[in-house]
Design an enzyme around this catalytic site. Sequence first.
Site, PDB file in Angstrom:
ATOM      1  N   ASP A   1       0.859  -1.169   0.000  1.00  0.00           N
ATOM      2  CA  ASP A   1       0.000   0.000   0.000  1.00  0.00           C
ATOM      3  C   ASP A   1       0.903   1.228   0.000  1.00  0.00           C
ATOM      4  O   ASP A   1       2.099   1.136  -0.301  1.00  0.00           O
ATOM      5  CB  ASP A   1      -0.975  -0.020   1.184  1.00  0.00           C
ATOM      6  CG  ASP A   1      -0.271  -0.093   2.538  1.00  0.00           C
ATOM      7  OD1 ASP A   1       0.912   0.306   2.623  1.00  0.00           O
ATOM      8  OD2 ASP A   1      -0.899  -0.531   3.516  1.00  0.00           O
ATOM      9  N   ALA A   2       0.354   2.388   0.341  1.00  0.00           N
ATOM     10  CA  ALA A   2       1.132   3.626   0.244  1.00  0.00           C
ATOM     11  C   ALA A   2       2.346   3.627   1.170  1.00  0.00           C
ATOM     12  O   ALA A   2       3.355   4.277   0.864  1.00  0.00           O
ATOM     13  CB  ALA A   2       0.237   4.827   0.545  1.00  0.00           C
TER      14      ALA A   2
ATOM     15  N   LYS B   1       0.292  -7.474  11.590  1.00  0.00           N
ATOM     16  CA  LYS B   1       0.853  -7.400  10.246  1.00  0.00           C
ATOM     17  C   LYS B   1       2.288  -6.905  10.385  1.00  0.00           C
ATOM     18  O   LYS B   1       2.526  -5.861  10.954  1.00  0.00           O
ATOM     19  CB  LYS B   1       0.022  -6.465   9.373  1.00  0.00           C
ATOM     20  CG  LYS B   1      -1.417  -6.952   9.174  1.00  0.00           C
ATOM     21  CD  LYS B   1      -2.237  -5.951   8.376  1.00  0.00           C
ATOM     22  CE  LYS B   1      -3.661  -6.447   8.198  1.00  0.00           C
ATOM     23  NZ  LYS B   1      -4.511  -5.464   7.474  1.00  0.00           N
ATOM     24  N   ARG B   2       3.213  -7.661   9.872  1.00  0.00           N
ATOM     25  CA  ARG B   2       4.637  -7.434  10.021  1.00  0.00           C
ATOM     26  C   ARG B   2       5.047  -7.708  11.482  1.00  0.00           C
ATOM     27  O   ARG B   2       4.650  -8.707  12.041  1.00  0.00           O
ATOM     28  CB  ARG B   2       5.011  -6.042   9.537  1.00  0.00           C
ATOM     29  CG  ARG B   2       4.634  -5.817   8.054  1.00  0.00           C
ATOM     30  CD  ARG B   2       4.991  -4.417   7.586  1.00  0.00           C
ATOM     31  NE  ARG B   2       4.763  -4.291   6.149  1.00  0.00           N
ATOM     32  CZ  ARG B   2       3.584  -3.946   5.611  1.00  0.00           C
ATOM     33  NH1 ARG B   2       2.543  -3.689   6.394  1.00  0.00           N
ATOM     34  NH2 ARG B   2       3.452  -3.863   4.305  1.00  0.00           N
TER      35      ARG B   2
ATOM     36  N   LYS C   1      -6.781   1.259  -2.774  1.00  0.00           N
ATOM     37  CA  LYS C   1      -5.707   2.008  -2.135  1.00  0.00           C
ATOM     38  C   LYS C   1      -5.268   3.172  -3.018  1.00  0.00           C
ATOM     39  O   LYS C   1      -5.221   3.062  -4.246  1.00  0.00           O
ATOM     40  CB  LYS C   1      -4.513   1.090  -1.860  1.00  0.00           C
ATOM     41  CG  LYS C   1      -4.835  -0.085  -0.941  1.00  0.00           C
ATOM     42  CD  LYS C   1      -5.130   0.369   0.477  1.00  0.00           C
ATOM     43  CE  LYS C   1      -5.299  -0.817   1.411  1.00  0.00           C
ATOM     44  NZ  LYS C   1      -5.452  -0.397   2.823  1.00  0.00           N
TER      45      LYS C   1
ATOM     46  N   ASP D   1      -8.350   4.645   0.267  1.00  0.00           N
ATOM     47  CA  ASP D   1      -7.579   4.547   1.512  1.00  0.00           C
ATOM     48  C   ASP D   1      -6.140   4.947   1.236  1.00  0.00           C
ATOM     49  O   ASP D   1      -5.438   4.267   0.476  1.00  0.00           O
ATOM     50  CB  ASP D   1      -7.657   3.104   2.027  1.00  0.00           C
ATOM     51  CG  ASP D   1      -6.922   2.896   3.339  1.00  0.00           C
ATOM     52  OD1 ASP D   1      -6.333   3.853   3.866  1.00  0.00           O
ATOM     53  OD2 ASP D   1      -6.935   1.751   3.846  1.00  0.00           O
TER      54      ASP D   1
ATOM     55  N   GLU E   1     -10.223   7.389   3.387  1.00  0.00           N
ATOM     56  CA  GLU E   1      -9.739   6.748   4.618  1.00  0.00           C
ATOM     57  C   GLU E   1      -8.280   7.086   4.909  1.00  0.00           C
ATOM     58  O   GLU E   1      -7.443   7.089   3.998  1.00  0.00           O
ATOM     59  CB  GLU E   1      -9.896   5.232   4.478  1.00  0.00           C
ATOM     60  CG  GLU E   1      -9.505   4.432   5.703  1.00  0.00           C
ATOM     61  CD  GLU E   1      -9.916   2.984   5.567  1.00  0.00           C
ATOM     62  OE1 GLU E   1      -9.219   2.134   6.157  1.00  0.00           O
ATOM     63  OE2 GLU E   1     -10.917   2.682   4.883  1.00  0.00           O
TER      64      GLU E   1
ATOM     65  N   HIS F   1     -12.372  -2.236  11.173  1.00  0.00           N
ATOM     66  CA  HIS F   1     -11.239  -2.584  10.322  1.00  0.00           C
ATOM     67  C   HIS F   1     -10.922  -4.078  10.372  1.00  0.00           C
ATOM     68  O   HIS F   1     -10.780  -4.662  11.445  1.00  0.00           O
ATOM     69  CB  HIS F   1     -10.000  -1.798  10.776  1.00  0.00           C
ATOM     70  CG  HIS F   1      -8.725  -2.255  10.148  1.00  0.00           C
ATOM     71  ND1 HIS F   1      -7.784  -2.992  10.824  1.00  0.00           N
ATOM     72  CD2 HIS F   1      -8.248  -2.091   8.890  1.00  0.00           C
ATOM     73  CE1 HIS F   1      -6.765  -3.248  10.029  1.00  0.00           C
ATOM     74  NE2 HIS F   1      -7.010  -2.718   8.852  1.00  0.00           N
TER      75      HIS F   1
ATOM     76  N   GLU G   1     -15.753  -4.574   6.560  1.00  0.00           N
ATOM     77  CA  GLU G   1     -14.667  -4.729   5.594  1.00  0.00           C
ATOM     78  C   GLU G   1     -14.453  -6.203   5.255  1.00  0.00           C
ATOM     79  O   GLU G   1     -14.215  -7.026   6.140  1.00  0.00           O
ATOM     80  CB  GLU G   1     -13.372  -4.115   6.141  1.00  0.00           C
ATOM     81  CG  GLU G   1     -12.238  -4.131   5.137  1.00  0.00           C
ATOM     82  CD  GLU G   1     -11.035  -3.335   5.592  1.00  0.00           C
ATOM     83  OE1 GLU G   1     -10.319  -2.803   4.726  1.00  0.00           O
ATOM     84  OE2 GLU G   1     -10.803  -3.223   6.813  1.00  0.00           O
TER      85      GLU G   1
END
Length: 374
Positions: free
Chosen positions: A24-25, A60-61, A175, A204, A230, A306, A326
């Site tokens: 993602d970003a 996550k991670r 995204k 998002d 978002e 989320h 979601e």
Amino acid sequence: MAVDRITQVRLSSVRLPLSTPVSDAKVFTGRQKPMTEVAFLFAEIEAESGHRGLGFGYSKRAGGPGQYAHAREVAPELIGDDPNDIGRLWDKLVWAGASVGRSGLATQAIAALDIALWDLKATRAGLPLAKLLGAHRDSVRCYNTSGGFLHTPLAQVLDNATAARERGIGGIKIKVGHPDSTVDLRRVSAVRERLGDGFPLMVDANQQWDRPTARRLGRALEAFDLTWIEEPLDAYDHAGHAALAAALDTPIATGEMLASVAEHAELIRAGGADIIQPDAPRIGGITQFLKLAALAEHHRLQLAPHFAMEIHLHLAAAYPLEPWLEHFDWLEPLFNERLELADGRMLVPDRPGLGLTLSDQAAAWTVDSCVVTG
């Protein structure tokens, strides 16, 4: 009423591999590497009555091993206690590890235990968790996120959006936050054209815009009739989010990265969100989520929890104002059951509790486990 007692807690650390590295970003700005797996902490609680409860948290991670280690340390506090006393047990668990804080990793480890206790309580009552909490609806509007990441070529994003809609999804989120904003606008325009006017579309930015960029792109995105924008700014920039919410017609959604009810309360006090997006595993479980939901409803905020739809379906069904859920298909291999979609909504299952059992695949992906009996 007979008092029940917790006799056993099983904890499992599970690593779910992703078929394709996800960006993602935050990856495009160099803050993170592509995500290749999700770490899960599963808690299975058994009482002397024979009833069992299943809960989970995730990371996550980095963070998964830490959550597992903390849960293993505090889980003995539950043995011999009545599993119905969930509020008291949450306090007991958080004070057992209070020296490392009452938010973040410590309470995220507790979340898996808390969710398992709620699952056990609903199972013991013979009710879906949503019914135990007091459901306002038997299905929840559902939008898909997993098909619209920035690493995915636009042609595939479009195909994914079409497939999700045909499957019964009621909204599509993609995204944004590409270093070249023209790429974002081109992708959003193409998805809007594919979906047609009026179909819910969200974007998002994953916290990667600064205030001027968010204002500029927010104005440009107004043309696409978005359901929300978002995380346009850093999760803790409550004043910036509030200013953006006041300046734009498009609603602002945020909250997923906040790690406690107290942090969400600050966001709400600042007027930083039109739509609040709490994550039960991140804020300490269902006990804490219910406190936040009451505060959000008092302020007449929309709710869009989320991730973790397997948990949030029940919590969203119990929220007084019409919420969003979601949809991520990533977690499906972990469970034997599948959640059903129809006419843009996800149906609350009629099975007791969360209505979930762990699959053989979850067992195969387990990297560590322990059983606590006292």
